[in-house]
Design a protein around this motif. Structure first.
Motif, PDB file in Angstrom:
ATOM      1  N   ASP A 225      92.124 -45.285 130.106  1.00 38.45           N
ATOM      2  CA  ASP A 225      91.108 -44.657 130.952  1.00 38.45           C
ATOM      3  C   ASP A 225      91.669 -44.381 132.344  1.00 38.45           C
ATOM      4  N   LEU A 226      92.449 -45.317 132.864  1.00 43.03           N
ATOM      5  CA  LEU A 226      93.062 -45.130 134.181  1.00 43.03           C
ATOM      6  C   LEU A 226      94.125 -44.032 134.134  1.00 43.03           C
ATOM      7  N   ALA A 227      94.857 -43.958 133.037  1.00 45.05           N
ATOM      8  CA  ALA A 227      95.875 -42.905 132.905  1.00 45.05           C
ATOM      9  C   ALA A 227      95.227 -41.528 132.920  1.00 45.05           C
ATOM     10  N   ILE A 228      94.124 -41.366 132.186  1.00 42.79           N
ATOM     11  CA  ILE A 228      93.433 -40.078 132.141  1.00 42.79           C
ATOM     12  C   ILE A 228      92.959 -39.674 133.535  1.00 42.79           C
ATOM     13  N   ALA A 229      92.600 -40.658 134.355  1.00 39.98           N
ATOM     14  CA  ALA A 229      92.129 -40.360 135.710  1.00 39.98           C
ATOM     15  C   ALA A 229      93.219 -39.729 136.562  1.00 39.98           C
ATOM     16  N   LEU A 230      94.481 -39.881 136.158  1.00 38.10           N
ATOM     17  CA  LEU A 230      95.602 -39.403 136.973  1.00 38.10           C
ATOM     18  C   LEU A 230      96.332 -38.207 136.368  1.00 38.10           C
ATOM     19  N   GLU A 231      96.016 -37.854 135.142  1.00 37.89           N
ATOM     20  CA  GLU A 231      96.852 -36.858 134.463  1.00 37.89           C
ATOM     21  C   GLU A 231      96.833 -35.494 135.144  1.00 37.89           C
ATOM     22  N   HIS A 232      95.756 -35.180 135.872  1.00 35.03           N
ATOM     23  CA  HIS A 232      95.631 -33.839 136.450  1.00 35.03           C
ATOM     24  C   HIS A 232      96.413 -33.665 137.747  1.00 35.03           C
ATOM     25  N   CYS A 233      96.821 -34.768 138.388  1.00 34.97           N
ATOM     26  CA  CYS A 233      97.401 -34.651 139.734  1.00 34.97           C
ATOM     27  C   CYS A 233      98.870 -35.055 139.798  1.00 34.97           C
ATOM     28  N   ARG A 234      99.552 -35.088 138.664  1.00 34.86           N
ATOM     29  CA  ARG A 234     100.936 -35.584 138.671  1.00 34.86           C
ATOM     30  C   ARG A 234     101.910 -34.676 139.416  1.00 34.86           C
ATOM     31  N   GLU A 235     101.557 -33.405 139.571  1.00 37.90           N
ATOM     32  CA  GLU A 235     102.436 -32.492 140.303  1.00 37.90           C
ATOM     33  C   GLU A 235     102.088 -32.422 141.786  1.00 37.90           C
ATOM     34  N   ASP A 236     101.071 -33.149 142.184  1.00 41.96           N
ATOM     35  CA  ASP A 236     100.658 -33.179 143.588  1.00 41.96           C
ATOM     36  C   ASP A 236     101.627 -34.060 144.382  1.00 41.96           C
ATOM     37  N   PRO A 237     102.096 -33.607 145.548  1.00 38.76           N
ATOM     38  CA  PRO A 237     102.999 -34.437 146.358  1.00 38.76           C
ATOM     39  C   PRO A 237     102.406 -35.800 146.710  1.00 38.76           C
ATOM     40  N   ALA A 238     101.088 -35.900 146.705  1.00 38.30           N
ATOM     41  CA  ALA A 238     100.434 -37.164 147.051  1.00 38.30           C
ATOM     42  C   ALA A 238     100.120 -38.008 145.824  1.00 38.30           C
ATOM     43  N   TYR A 239     100.737 -37.683 144.681  1.00 41.66           N
ATOM     44  CA  TYR A 239     100.393 -38.384 143.445  1.00 41.66           C
ATOM     45  C   TYR A 239     100.485 -39.894 143.578  1.00 41.66           C
ATOM     46  N   PHE A 240     101.569 -40.402 144.132  1.00 38.30           N
ATOM     47  CA  PHE A 240     101.744 -41.857 144.191  1.00 38.30           C
ATOM     48  C   PHE A 240     100.726 -42.502 145.126  1.00 38.30           C
ATOM     49  N   GLN A 241     100.317 -41.797 146.157  1.00 40.13           N
ATOM     50  CA  GLN A 241      99.242 -42.309 147.005  1.00 40.13           C
ATOM     51  C   GLN A 241      97.929 -42.371 146.217  1.00 40.13           C
ATOM     52  N   TYR A 242      97.661 -41.335 145.428  1.00 39.94           N
ATOM     53  CA  TYR A 242      96.448 -41.318 144.629  1.00 39.94           C
ATOM     54  C   TYR A 242      96.466 -42.442 143.595  1.00 39.94           C
ATOM     55  N   ARG A 243      97.606 -42.603 142.945  1.00 39.95           N
ATOM     56  CA  ARG A 243      97.706 -43.658 141.926  1.00 39.95           C
ATOM     57  C   ARG A 243      97.486 -45.036 142.539  1.00 39.95           C
ATOM     58  N   ASP A 244      98.153 -45.284 143.664  1.00 41.31           N
ATOM     59  CA  ASP A 244      98.008 -46.596 144.308  1.00 41.31           C
ATOM     60  C   ASP A 244      96.570 -46.826 144.769  1.00 41.31           C
ATOM     61  N   ALA A 245      95.927 -45.762 145.252  1.00 42.16           N
ATOM     62  CA  ALA A 245      94.542 -45.891 145.708  1.00 42.16           C
ATOM     63  C   ALA A 245      93.608 -46.174 144.532  1.00 42.16           C
ATOM     64  N   LEU A 246      93.815 -45.480 143.421  1.00 42.12           N
ATOM     65  CA  LEU A 246      92.989 -45.699 142.232  1.00 42.12           C
ATOM     66  C   LEU A 246      93.102 -47.156 141.774  1.00 42.12           C
ATOM     67  N   LEU A 247      94.337 -47.650 141.686  1.00 39.75           N
ATOM     68  CA  LEU A 247      94.546 -49.011 141.204  1.00 39.75           C
ATOM     69  C   LEU A 247      94.042 -50.047 142.210  1.00 39.75           C
ATOM     70  N   ALA A 248      94.158 -49.743 143.502  1.00 35.55           N
ATOM     71  CA  ALA A 248      93.650 -50.669 144.517  1.00 35.55           C
ATOM     72  C   ALA A 248      92.131 -50.760 144.444  1.00 35.55           C
ATOM     73  N   GLY A 249      91.458 -49.610 144.260  1.00 33.01           N
ATOM     74  CA  GLY A 249      90.009 -49.633 144.125  1.00 33.01           C
ATOM     75  C   GLY A 249      89.584 -50.388 142.880  1.00 33.01           C
TER      76      GLY A 249
END
Length: 343
Positions: free
Chosen positions: A262-286
């Motif tokens: 479920d968490l992986a699906i939340a990130l699949e759309h933004c992997r080409e975004d330069p801020a991807y790792f910030q988004y991933r870390d924020a998702l997991l922190a929340g």
């Protein structure tokens, strides 16, 4: 009367309007105005009560007196799957006050109405949900939105892990067979689909499938790793925001699966975004604010993303076979997804 299958798109919508009017009778809303929203599988109508009870707004979570009527597409979900989805949503609202759609029962207390009319083959399953207020984010997306999504997903998972589902109801499983076997809804077997994949992708795709099989066998399907999940929730889809807070909609693809999927699906759309790792870390922190996952599961996030890409490629290849007029579009999708696996 012209057969339903021979109608144009607009002709089918007009006939579905007739069925919607009959379906609304089951909810005591037969005279309420409604308008067409969308048809892609399910047919959706927005229903308006001109004299709503303000108490139905649930402190602003719902638009008072507004509803979403869903006429479910017959091949996609069996009645027991829809009923489980509705029971789960009702329980999340009743027991945890989570910001998800709230099913409205029929006059005789059922969550699912079964309706038929002349001119539409078979019986259609219909459900009614209170209209959840919120908007999709189209600009200004930042890590705070992913952190908010992570918090909501953790609460959904916490509830699912403890909820005792009604007996006799079931839903699809996002397990190995669902991802790498027969593609649901395509009427093709895995043995028919895999040969359609371009040869250069066979080995990397099969390597992902083998590794996923090993992980799934090792983890099992206990509540520490597996349960009812949304399976299609992302800032790009099915996540609304209102007053800065996230709200989840469209549980049509929900089913049993791994929490980390479920968490992986939340990130699949933004992997080409330069801020991807910030988004991933924020998702997991929340997520970690409300629920913790072992590092062993978190370490497999990228693997589950690759599994989703392989699934999309199998789905696209099946679509190209069954719908030749969409072949070019399907293979463009396949190439985009495959690039993440072989990168």
């Amino acid at each position: 009367m012209k057969p339903y299958e021979d109608l144009t798109y607009l002709g089918r919508v007009r006939r579905m309007r007739q069925l919607a009017r009959v379906a609304l009778e089951a909810y005591g809303l037969a005279d309420m105005p409604f308008k067409f929203v969308h048809q892609a599988g399910n047919t959706l109508f927005r229903v308006y009560d001109p004299s709503p009870d303000p108490a139905t707004s649930a402190n602003g979570l719902f638009a008072a007196g507004q509803y979403l009527l869903r006429i479910h597409y017959p091949p996609y979900q069996a009645p027991e799957a829809i009923e489980l989805e509705l029971a789960w949503l009702a329980a999340m609202r009743r027991e945890a006050d989570l910001p998800v759609p709230e099913p409205v029962p029929t006059l005789d207390g059922r969550l699912l109405a079964r309706v038929s009319i002349p001119g539409i083959p078979g019986e259609r399953n219909c459900s009614l949900l209170r209209w959840l207020r919120g908007r999709y984010l189209t600009k200004g997306v930042g890590p705070l939105h992913y952190r908010a999504q992570g918090r909501l997903m953790a609460q959904l998972h916490n509830f699912s892990a403890e909820w005792q589902q009604p007996p006799g109801l079931t839903k699809r499983h996002w397990d190995w067979d669902a991802l790498f076997g027969d593609v649901e809804g395509m009427d093709l077997t895995a043995d028919e689909i895999w040969p359609l994949i371009p040869r250069q992708y066979h080995e990397p795709f099969q390597a992902v499938a083998r590794e996923m099989g090993q992980v799934m066998d090792a983890w099992g399907t206990g509540p520490d790793v597996y349960g009812l999940i949304h399976a299609d929730l992302g800032v790009d889809a099915n996540l609304l925001f209102w007053g800065g807070e996230p709200r989840a909609i469209d549980f049509d693809d929900s089913g049993f699966g791994y929490w980390i999927y479920d968490l992986a699906i939340a990130l699949e759309h933004c992997r080409e975004d330069p801020a991807y790792f910030q988004y991933r870390d924020a998702l997991l922190a929340g997520y970690a604010e409300y629920r913790s996952l072992p590092q062993e599961q978190l370490d497999r996030l990228d693997l589950f993303l690759s599994a989703w890409d392989v699934y999309l490629c199998l789905w696209a290849a099946a679509g190209a076979k069954l719908y030749p007029h969409h072949r070019e579009e399907a293979f463009e999708r396949l190439e985009r997804s495959a690039a993440f696996v072989v990168a």
